[in-house]
Design an enzyme around this catalytic site. Sequence first.
Site, mmCIF file in Angstrom:
data_model
loop_
_atom_site.group_PDB
_atom_site.id
_atom_site.type_symbol
_atom_site.label_atom_id
_atom_site.label_comp_id
_atom_site.label_asym_id
_atom_site.label_seq_id
_atom_site.Cartn_x
_atom_site.Cartn_y
_atom_site.Cartn_z
ATOM 1 C CD GLU A 11 -0.814 0.646 4.632
ATOM 2 O OE1 GLU A 11 -2.211 0.551 4.749
ATOM 3 O OE2 GLU A 11 -0.229 -0.460 4.272
ATOM 4 C CD GLU A 59 -2.190 -3.059 9.496
ATOM 5 O OE1 GLU A 59 -1.627 -2.049 9.388
ATOM 6 O OE2 GLU A 59 -2.700 -3.906 8.847
ATOM 7 C CG HIS A 98 -1.961 -1.061 1.282
ATOM 8 N ND1 HIS A 98 -2.169 -1.872 2.260
ATOM 9 C CD2 HIS A 98 -2.615 -1.557 0.108
ATOM 10 C CE1 HIS A 98 -3.398 -2.788 1.787
ATOM 11 N NE2 HIS A 98 -3.487 -2.660 0.649
HETATM 12 ZN ZN LIG Z 1 -1.680 -1.697 4.450
#
Ligand SMILES: [Zn+2]
Length: 1219
Positions: free
Chosen positions: A921, A1100, A918
């Site tokens: 990010e 994350e 992504h």
């Molecule tokens: Zn992501």
Amino acid sequence: MNKPKMATEKGVPSNSRVLMLLSQLERMNGDAMLADADMARQVTSKILHLIQTQEKTRKEVMSKGSSGMEVILASLENTRDLQTILNILYILNELLTVGGGRRVGVFVSKGGTGVLLQLVLSASKDTPPSEELLLQLHSLLAKVGPKDRKLGVKARLNGALNVTVTLLKQNLQNNKLLLPCLQVLRVYSANSVNAISLGKNGVVDLMFKIIGPYSKKNTTLLKVSLDTLGAMLKSKTNARRAVDRGHVPVLLAVYQDWHRNDTRHRHMLIRKGLLTCLKNVTNIKLGRKAFVEADGMRVLYNTSTECLPVRTLDPLVNTSSLIMRKCFPKNRLPLPTIKSVYQHLLPHLSAGGPVAQLYSQPPGGACRKQVYVKPSRVDDVVDESDDNEEAEGDTENDTENEEDEKDHNAANDDIETDLNKLRPRENPRRPFDELRVYERFFLELSEDFQGFNFETQKTGLTGTQASNKTQRPIILPTAQALPPKRPIPARAESHLAKGEHASSPAPPPPLELDSILISKDQDRPPGHAPRPTPGAGLEQELADKMERVSLEGAGPPSGAGGLGEAAAGRQVQPPLLAGGVAGGVASWRAAGGGVGVEGLGEEGPEEEGAVLEVPDTALLLPLHDPDLYVEMVKSTSSVPRFSEVAYPDYFGHVAPTFREPILERVYGVQRSKIFQDIERMIHPNDILDKVVYDLDVPSCPVLDDGESLKFNSQFESGNLRKAIQVRKFEYDLVLNSDINSNHYHQWFYFEVSGMRVGTPYRFNIINCEKSNSQFNYGMQVLMYSVQEAISGRPRWVRTGTDICYYKNHFSRSSLAAGGQKGRSYYTTTFSTAFSHRDDVCYFAYHYPYTYSTLKMHLAKLEALRTPQIYLRQDVLCDTLGGNPCPLLTITAMPESTSNEHICQLRNRPLVFLSSRVHPGETNASWVMKGTLEFLMGTSPQAHSLRESYIFKIVPMLNPDGVINGNHRCSLSGEDLNRQWQSPVPDLHPTIYHTKSLLQYLAAIQRAPLVFCDYHGHSRKKNVFMYGCSVKETVWQSNINATSCDLHEDMGYRTLPKILSQTAPAFSMASCSFVVERSKEATARVVVWREIGVQRSYTMESTLCGCDQGKYKGLQIGTRELEEMGAQFCVALLRLKRLTSPLELRHHPHLLDVEGDLIETRVKVASSPTTYVLEEDEPAFLEEVDYSAESNDEDPDNDPDNDPQDSLVRSEANQRDSLT
Ligand SMILES: [Zn+2]
């Protein structure tokens, strides 16, 4: 009713008179009561007297264990004598007036309300009905009603509802009866079906007969009427009725009247009640229209402004602002189309894919690139905010329990409950012949290292050294570039051939910058600059490797000089060539260095030939090299053909040493920002509405009248589409959609110049899409000042005050909202004052990390190589945009070429890491940088780690997205982390080939021990992991656990557990191991299920900061992110030791950790992790404002965390940020 038996409790004196009377009453129940009415009257009258005069008797009747209430209710049911009934009602009134809720609770639990309703009905049939009886019944119902949730339904079902309405109509002038009737109605109207029924019976109009202008009389009556009306207006039919009868202006007028006259604020609740009515009536389109026509915006704006100084009136201001936001006429986004400014034609279009839908193009479009899209015929910016109310009627289905069920199911809705999908899946297994081609990416598994010459290896395999520009950073052939002679299976060949096709479309003549790459010609003749300009001759100097960038042609001759000029030439000059900066430095240097930078750039003409000093960050940033960066940019191919380099990426970023705390949230910021927005409507003449930057106009005119900031975003990862000056120091900014997409706006990166010092500027990014953001919870934007950089402080710092994130008045077309109409965009707003004149500043959502930065870091990584390190850099494949996707292999060289040592190498378990699927990010890239640097380090741990594992790393799964400033997607317009189940080589090459590598490993029985995909999380704090566990998924769902084989190794918890002990930013409490349906095509789930990797994770990292551990209360920086990446490696080392019994024997201290882990297991067995919802922020006073939708009945279903229906879920799949 069964006859209750009057029990005399122990402890209660048996000679208690009241109890004796009750016993007598009990004995009379039944026929005796009817036969001897006089006796019943006498007894009840005596009880009443006792109860009225002695508190102790009330206690006796209501004491626990006493059946007094049953007896009383049974008598009430049995008697038909009016006086006895009244006596009993008086008794109940006395009993229930004191003693708080418990007594009422007893009454309700014994069925008292049902008895009362029955009496209401029978009383209404008497001719004439007894007013006193009805009064008493309603007083009691008003008292007990709020305790009985089912009262409204019961009343409707037995007909009592209409009795009360009739009574009300007949007694409008009878205040004594009016109040209890209204109080009962208030209880009834809370039920939505009742509200509709009451509306049909004319109760809306009835209420407006009671509601009137300011008066000190009958305020209680007014309050109850408003409550009732407010509840009824939640029904669309009733709201429409109120609008049709012209009641909206009445409500506004009455509100104004109370606002004016209630100067001592004694009647807040009445004023609030009026606003609640307005709030509900404006849920419908007609209501909003009537509100605006009645000048409601101005009325509420003015009254709120007057209320603002009185803190106790906040509820009025908040409700007013909610109404105003709802009624604020929706605007179109100021764009010709919401489709990305740039389009990249795909070599292969999947018919139902997002791009085909977006452009209505036939599949198999031509292989050419096109930069500017023709204006679309379909108006996709259309404002449909009011189109969602075709059916403005209510349904009369009984919805009593709907809410409960919804609440109950919402949290678990996304959990995978299909056990088959939780079981390993290896099909469709690809034939090994097809996978064999990936063998070449695993040379270390077959290499015999005989005659191995490290030095040769190094030059042969490594890419660019800083000093060697003739080499590309990555030179190993890609899968596509295999020698044609090599026998590859037919199917693979066809895939690869397509890939080849995809990667080499016939583009229009490339820009000169590109040709440097293609021809590898460092001595490109000058004059071939893409856009000839006064500064263009400098381009060649870019190519020179040197510490300084010389300056020949300074900026345009006019202007204030310095950076202002630089920015004026921005169109044609890469920022790093900007004359003004050099000028600034020159004057700074002339002044002896070290002085303040205030006087920068004033000398004007003297600046010619000045020298731009690049901050010397070599020591602080070992992997950074400005010249190398420029080289890397040249070989990066972007859809918009960026020809400029942003200063921050050029200079590099040295993490500041000071702390950057999470901002304390200031009360009222959001409200005041919304009021400023509303002022645009109230005072339209104050609004400039001046476009100062616009990519939709091919020439992108730049105004330079000294009155406006200058914007730019045409560099790698930049994505500003338009800037509009709204007020003198306020700008609305519009972000570009992801390429080949019409949404995904969140990431931003742009440049600003031409600022005034010391004046706060407000910036509003007006087309954000997520329903909430960490900007509401202390996160700041990032700013980079070039003046600071050249003064020796090259760094991104957290900046901004008055930050908040809220739903705005720009309408989001259903095309961009997954088919949903009536949705709005969100605004990220922040204010900042600049401290340097003639500065060039950059703003970003998070620390930028471009693809060119990655290539530079990878090239510099080679410099860290020692003879003990095995580092190989391959190109996994080319992206759709023609950029190589790097694949790294890191392990330790074998100690010798002996069989034993070679075998030891080959037998090392594999660890597979990936990142940045992504593009928005960027934190994931910084974590990856930390991992890579640690792995290449000289520490004993790094050494040991390399000897323990073979690392396979794809550091950037989505280079095209990163390059082009996308937030979420690749050039295929799709979220690549939703393609892992069946990636298409022509559309998702990086995913296809990465998955193939894993499939190859599985096929040769070498599936990795750990797989981890690094991500960033926009709405939670800390760093945490998502893993996959059948057990924990089953626990969280309602599947019958016995139906499932629950033998599962708890090993998936070990790594996160170690991380929670070693990595300060990591939080075990935020981890989740539940498999969600919406994530079934993500890397984590697919690698777990199809490749069979038990330890398959998404890691994350917060974009904001931490709320636990060492960094509690601080925003996250690149230092912490890189540390996280290093700690991840350390944790892998511990994992190795813990999973190896032999090691354990030699290191008994490890038992502590092991013990800790075992303890965790025990805990887990009894209480698995809770299913983690995406948001875990505490509620805030202003929270109510986030959901101010034009249609309050539709809760603001955030697709990311609340997938309640298929529509929402499908949108969640498209734009979820989680993994
Ligand atoms: Zn992501």
